[in-house]
Scaffold this motif. Structure first.
Motif, PDB file in Angstrom:
ATOM      1  N   ASP A  22     -33.592  20.686 -11.070  1.00  0.00           N
ATOM      2  CA  ASP A  22     -32.581  21.723 -10.859  1.00  0.00           C
ATOM      3  C   ASP A  22     -31.384  21.417 -11.759  1.00  0.00           C
ATOM      4  OD1 ASP A  22     -31.280  23.933  -9.810  1.00  0.00           O
ATOM      5  OD2 ASP A  22     -31.487  23.299  -7.724  1.00  0.00           O
ATOM      6  N   THR A  23     -30.365  22.244 -11.655  1.00  0.00           N
ATOM      7  CA  THR A  23     -29.077  21.960 -12.270  1.00  0.00           C
ATOM      8  C   THR A  23     -28.194  21.386 -11.172  1.00  0.00           C
ATOM      9  OG1 THR A  23     -29.319  23.759 -13.860  1.00  0.00           O
ATOM     10  CG2 THR A  23     -27.086  22.943 -13.474  1.00  0.00           C
ATOM     11  N   TYR A  24     -27.676  20.195 -11.398  1.00  0.00           N
ATOM     12  CA  TYR A  24     -26.881  19.493 -10.383  1.00  0.00           C
ATOM     13  C   TYR A  24     -25.457  19.294 -10.876  1.00  0.00           C
ATOM     14  CZ  TYR A  24     -31.290  18.454  -8.064  1.00  0.00           C
ATOM     15  OH  TYR A  24     -32.481  18.562  -7.427  1.00  0.00           O
ATOM     16  N   THR A  25     -24.528  19.320  -9.932  1.00  0.00           N
ATOM     17  CA  THR A  25     -23.127  19.053 -10.241  1.00  0.00           C
ATOM     18  C   THR A  25     -22.649  17.890  -9.385  1.00  0.00           C
ATOM     19  OG1 THR A  25     -22.703  21.353 -10.832  1.00  0.00           O
ATOM     20  CG2 THR A  25     -20.788  20.009 -10.255  1.00  0.00           C
ATOM     21  N   ILE A  26     -22.112  16.918 -10.056  1.00  0.00           N
ATOM     22  CA  ILE A  26     -21.489  15.775  -9.388  1.00  0.00           C
ATOM     23  C   ILE A  26     -19.993  15.987  -9.503  1.00  0.00           C
ATOM     24  CG2 ILE A  26     -21.178  13.280  -9.385  1.00  0.00           C
ATOM     25  CD1 ILE A  26     -23.982  13.129 -10.767  1.00  0.00           C
ATOM     26  N   ASP A  63     -18.489  12.229 -12.574  1.00  0.00           N
ATOM     27  CA  ASP A  63     -18.546  13.697 -12.529  1.00  0.00           C
ATOM     28  C   ASP A  63     -19.223  14.276 -13.759  1.00  0.00           C
ATOM     29  OD1 ASP A  63     -17.145  13.374 -10.215  1.00  0.00           O
ATOM     30  OD2 ASP A  63     -15.325  14.372 -10.881  1.00  0.00           O
ATOM     31  N   GLU A  64     -20.144  15.199 -13.515  1.00  0.00           N
ATOM     32  CA  GLU A  64     -20.823  15.925 -14.586  1.00  0.00           C
ATOM     33  C   GLU A  64     -21.704  17.002 -13.973  1.00  0.00           C
ATOM     34  OE1 GLU A  64     -24.018  14.200 -16.931  1.00  0.00           O
ATOM     35  OE2 GLU A  64     -24.551  12.851 -15.303  1.00  0.00           O
ATOM     36  N   THR A  65     -22.123  17.928 -14.805  1.00  0.00           N
ATOM     37  CA  THR A  65     -23.152  18.900 -14.451  1.00  0.00           C
ATOM     38  C   THR A  65     -24.309  18.652 -15.405  1.00  0.00           C
ATOM     39  OG1 THR A  65     -21.545  20.515 -13.670  1.00  0.00           O
ATOM     40  CG2 THR A  65     -23.707  21.356 -14.296  1.00  0.00           C
ATOM     41  N   PHE A  66     -25.525  18.597 -14.878  1.00  0.00           N
ATOM     42  CA  PHE A  66     -26.674  18.290 -15.723  1.00  0.00           C
ATOM     43  C   PHE A  66     -27.917  19.021 -15.235  1.00  0.00           C
ATOM     44  CE2 PHE A  66     -26.818  15.218 -12.321  1.00  0.00           C
ATOM     45  CZ  PHE A  66     -28.166  15.042 -12.049  1.00  0.00           C
TER      46      PHE A  66
END
Length: 141
Positions: A22-26, A63-66
């Protein structure tokens, strides 16, 4: 250390259906993963900043979106205990094991390092050799 052991065994204790692409956001150092329980181990794959093995609810992520995958894992308690033993062994013996010197003598004094198996005169091996037989039950080809 845990991820290193899993890599060594080629076993991440993936649960059936446990890969969640999926696309995840930390954000704020954490990630919401409703398919995991508090304390459960998971692996992040495909992240630029956070690839690795973590324990849910007890990790600080960057923190990042991947676009990647989260692997839900079921790591046996026995494997975790063995990891603690290996860490303790490394703390106590790794400097000696990595030394190129096996014996020394000067001014009437001499010594010979014992091996990991306790035999004097043998070479000291690293944790891979010392714990290989105990890790074998979790190895995958």
């Amino acid at each position: 250390m845990l991820e290193e052991l899993m890599r060594e065994c080629r076993n991440y204790f993936l649960i059936p259906g446990g890969v969640h692409p999926d696309t995840y956001t930390i954000k704020g150092g954490s990630i919401a993963l409703p398919f995991l329980r508090a304390g459960q181990y998971f692996r992040i794959v495909g992240s630029v900043l956070n690839d690795g093995v973590y324990q849910y609810g007890d990790c600080a992520l960057r923190d990042e979106t991947f676009d990647g995958a989260i692997w839900a894992m079921a790591v046996p308690a026995e494997f975790l205990r063995l990891e603690e033993e290996i860490k303790a062994w490394r703390t106590q013996y790794e400097n000696a094991a990595n030394s190129p010197f096996q014996s020394e003598s000067f001014a009437g004094y001499s010594y010979t390092k014992s091996s990991a198996s306790g035999n004097s005169g043998g070479s000291v091996t690293g944790w891979h050799g010392v714990f290989a037989s105990r890790l074998n039950k979790w190895r995958k080809l």
